[in-house]
Design a protein around this motif. Sequence first.
Motif, PDB file in Angstrom:
ATOM      1  N   LEU A 117      -4.845   0.584  -8.675  1.00 47.42           N
ATOM      2  CA  LEU A 117      -5.213   2.083  -8.026  1.00 47.42           C
ATOM      3  C   LEU A 117      -6.408   2.425  -7.607  1.00 47.42           C
ATOM      4  N   ARG A 118      -6.588   3.025  -6.507  1.00 54.06           N
ATOM      5  CA  ARG A 118      -8.085   3.044  -5.844  1.00 54.06           C
ATOM      6  C   ARG A 118      -7.897   4.649  -6.031  1.00 54.06           C
ATOM      7  N   PHE A 119      -9.407   5.535  -5.609  1.00 58.57           N
ATOM      8  CA  PHE A 119     -10.218   6.425  -5.397  1.00 58.57           C
ATOM      9  C   PHE A 119     -10.492   6.543  -4.399  1.00 58.57           C
ATOM     10  N   LEU A 120     -10.595   7.020  -3.597  1.00 56.06           N
ATOM     11  CA  LEU A 120     -11.924   6.741  -2.670  1.00 56.06           C
ATOM     12  C   LEU A 120     -12.366   5.052  -2.183  1.00 56.06           C
ATOM     13  N   GLY A 121     -10.900   4.754  -2.161  1.00 58.58           N
ATOM     14  CA  GLY A 121     -10.945   2.642  -1.874  1.00 58.58           C
ATOM     15  C   GLY A 121     -12.156   2.296  -3.248  1.00 58.58           C
ATOM     16  N   VAL A 122     -11.861   2.812  -4.052  1.00 59.30           N
ATOM     17  CA  VAL A 122     -12.367   2.318  -5.162  1.00 59.30           C
ATOM     18  C   VAL A 122     -11.407   2.128  -6.642  1.00 59.30           C
ATOM     19  N   PRO A 123     -11.314   0.372  -7.102  1.00 55.64           N
ATOM     20  CA  PRO A 123     -10.259   0.353  -7.826  1.00 55.64           C
ATOM     21  C   PRO A 123     -10.862   1.227  -8.944  1.00 55.64           C
ATOM     22  N   ILE A 124      -9.968   1.862  -9.766  1.00 48.06           N
ATOM     23  CA  ILE A 124     -10.784   2.621 -10.578  1.00 48.06           C
ATOM     24  C   ILE A 124      -9.879   1.802 -11.917  1.00 48.06           C
ATOM     25  N   ALA A 125      -7.890   1.189 -11.841  1.00 51.11           N
ATOM     26  CA  ALA A 125      -7.401   1.199 -12.989  1.00 51.11           C
ATOM     27  C   ALA A 125      -5.992  -0.011 -12.395  1.00 51.11           C
ATOM     28  N   PHE A 143       1.094  -1.116  -0.248  1.00 51.49           N
ATOM     29  CA  PHE A 143      -0.285   0.297  -0.028  1.00 51.49           C
ATOM     30  C   PHE A 143       0.941   1.095  -0.006  1.00 51.49           C
ATOM     31  N   PHE A 144       0.289   1.920  -1.091  1.00 49.93           N
ATOM     32  CA  PHE A 144       1.697   3.417  -0.770  1.00 49.93           C
ATOM     33  C   PHE A 144       0.351   4.927  -1.351  1.00 49.93           C
ATOM     34  N   THR A 145       0.492   5.438  -0.439  1.00 49.27           N
ATOM     35  CA  THR A 145      -0.091   6.883  -0.727  1.00 49.27           C
ATOM     36  C   THR A 145       0.871   8.020  -0.964  1.00 49.27           C
ATOM     37  N   THR A 146       0.536   9.251  -1.045  1.00 45.75           N
ATOM     38  CA  THR A 146       0.861  10.406  -1.304  1.00 45.75           C
ATOM     39  C   THR A 146       0.534  11.476  -0.771  1.00 45.75           C
ATOM     40  N   CYS A 147      -0.931  10.765   0.097  1.00 51.62           N
ATOM     41  CA  CYS A 147      -1.862  11.706   0.329  1.00 51.62           C
ATOM     42  C   CYS A 147      -1.117  11.999   1.935  1.00 51.62           C
ATOM     43  N   GLU A 148      -2.248  13.012   2.361  1.00 49.86           N
ATOM     44  CA  GLU A 148      -2.231  13.793   3.828  1.00 49.86           C
ATOM     45  C   GLU A 148      -2.298  12.798   4.524  1.00 49.86           C
ATOM     46  N   PRO A 149      -1.703  12.220   5.841  1.00 50.93           N
ATOM     47  CA  PRO A 149      -2.232  11.743   6.925  1.00 50.93           C
ATOM     48  C   PRO A 149      -3.715  11.587   7.183  1.00 50.93           C
ATOM     49  N   GLY A 150      -4.134  10.294   7.078  1.00 51.21           N
ATOM     50  CA  GLY A 150      -6.238  10.462   7.436  1.00 51.21           C
ATOM     51  C   GLY A 150      -6.624  10.794   6.279  1.00 51.21           C
ATOM     52  N   ASN A 151      -6.393  11.020   5.145  1.00 50.23           N
ATOM     53  CA  ASN A 151      -6.845  11.423   4.053  1.00 50.23           C
ATOM     54  C   ASN A 151      -6.376  10.838   2.744  1.00 50.23           C
ATOM     55  N   ASP A 152      -6.262   9.541   2.627  1.00 51.35           N
ATOM     56  CA  ASP A 152      -5.980   8.987   1.967  1.00 51.35           C
ATOM     57  C   ASP A 152      -7.265   8.326   0.271  1.00 51.35           C
ATOM     58  N   ASP A 153      -7.042   9.498  -0.759  1.00 48.33           N
ATOM     59  CA  ASP A 153      -8.545   9.096  -1.240  1.00 48.33           C
ATOM     60  C   ASP A 153      -7.768   8.709  -2.785  1.00 48.33           C
ATOM     61  N   TRP A 154      -6.009   8.544  -2.601  1.00 46.62           N
ATOM     62  CA  TRP A 154      -5.511   8.379  -3.598  1.00 46.62           C
ATOM     63  C   TRP A 154      -4.724   7.212  -3.227  1.00 46.62           C
ATOM     64  N   SER A 155      -4.149   5.757  -3.283  1.00 47.94           N
ATOM     65  CA  SER A 155      -4.100   4.800  -3.225  1.00 47.94           C
ATOM     66  C   SER A 155      -3.807   3.782  -3.890  1.00 47.94           C
ATOM     67  N   LEU A 156      -2.531   3.274  -3.645  1.00 54.00           N
ATOM     68  CA  LEU A 156      -1.802   2.671  -4.783  1.00 54.00           C
ATOM     69  C   LEU A 156      -1.674   0.873  -3.791  1.00 54.00           C
TER      70      LEU A 156
END
Length: 257
Positions: free
Chosen positions: A35-43, A1-14
């Motif tokens: 790739l997930r956006f708001l927990g939903v896989p999009i790619a 799991f990897f994200t560059t979002c702020e802690p507690g705001n993981d809108d985008w994640s890999l």
Amino acid sequence: FFTTCEPGNDDWSLEASEIDLDYNEQTGTAHGARLRFLGVPIAATPYASFPLESRRKSGVLAPWFAQSSQRGTELGLPLYWNIAPEQDLTVTPVYMSERGNQLKGHYRYLDERYFGELRGEYMPEDKKLGVSRSGYSWQHEHRFTPTLLGRLDLNSVSDDTYFVDLYSQVRQVSTGNLQRDAYLQYKGNRGATSYYLQGRVQRFQTLQDPVNPIVEPYHRVPQLNFSVARNEIGGLLDAAIPAEYVQFTHPDLVAGE
């Protein structure tokens, strides 16, 4: 799991089965990535490479897909080239089942004295019309000296129905009119007196709808503006004198000055 979002705001994640982070090269690689956006896989992809910080990285960007009655099935694959810290280029080959193949380009540049971007599109042959089609847009701002500034805003397409038929990234200034504008302006001060001078040329490409034609706007070739101002005259008054000269031209209507 990897994200560059702020802690507690993981809108985008890999998420991936394996992620390798190279902090020396500031690059990450992922195998079996989603790739997930708001927990939903999009790619999803078997392999991905990405920067660890807010840096640009050359490579293949996410492809896009569209469906429309004008263009049919549409596929695009953006190729990104990080030329230098102050310039980059994105080239996108596009396939349209109803129209044919198209090539899009977007070049951005930045310097201490100037910046701008250039977009271009070219279709060798539109299968429906049997002709080539193209468009471009160029915005540029250049500060020659602290008091002398120049700007360009040039836009053009090959035909009247370009935007109707083809998805385009060429800049539209207003419905039916593409602006071609260039000016130089000079601002200065002499003691308590300030002055301003601008020379401008403005034309338009008017895209006509045969069913609902519009009147082409007047062109300003040229427009000259001058003003001089002085504040706190005798501690009581502010004064300014503006002046303007414009030559209006039109292919069908009366010209004027």
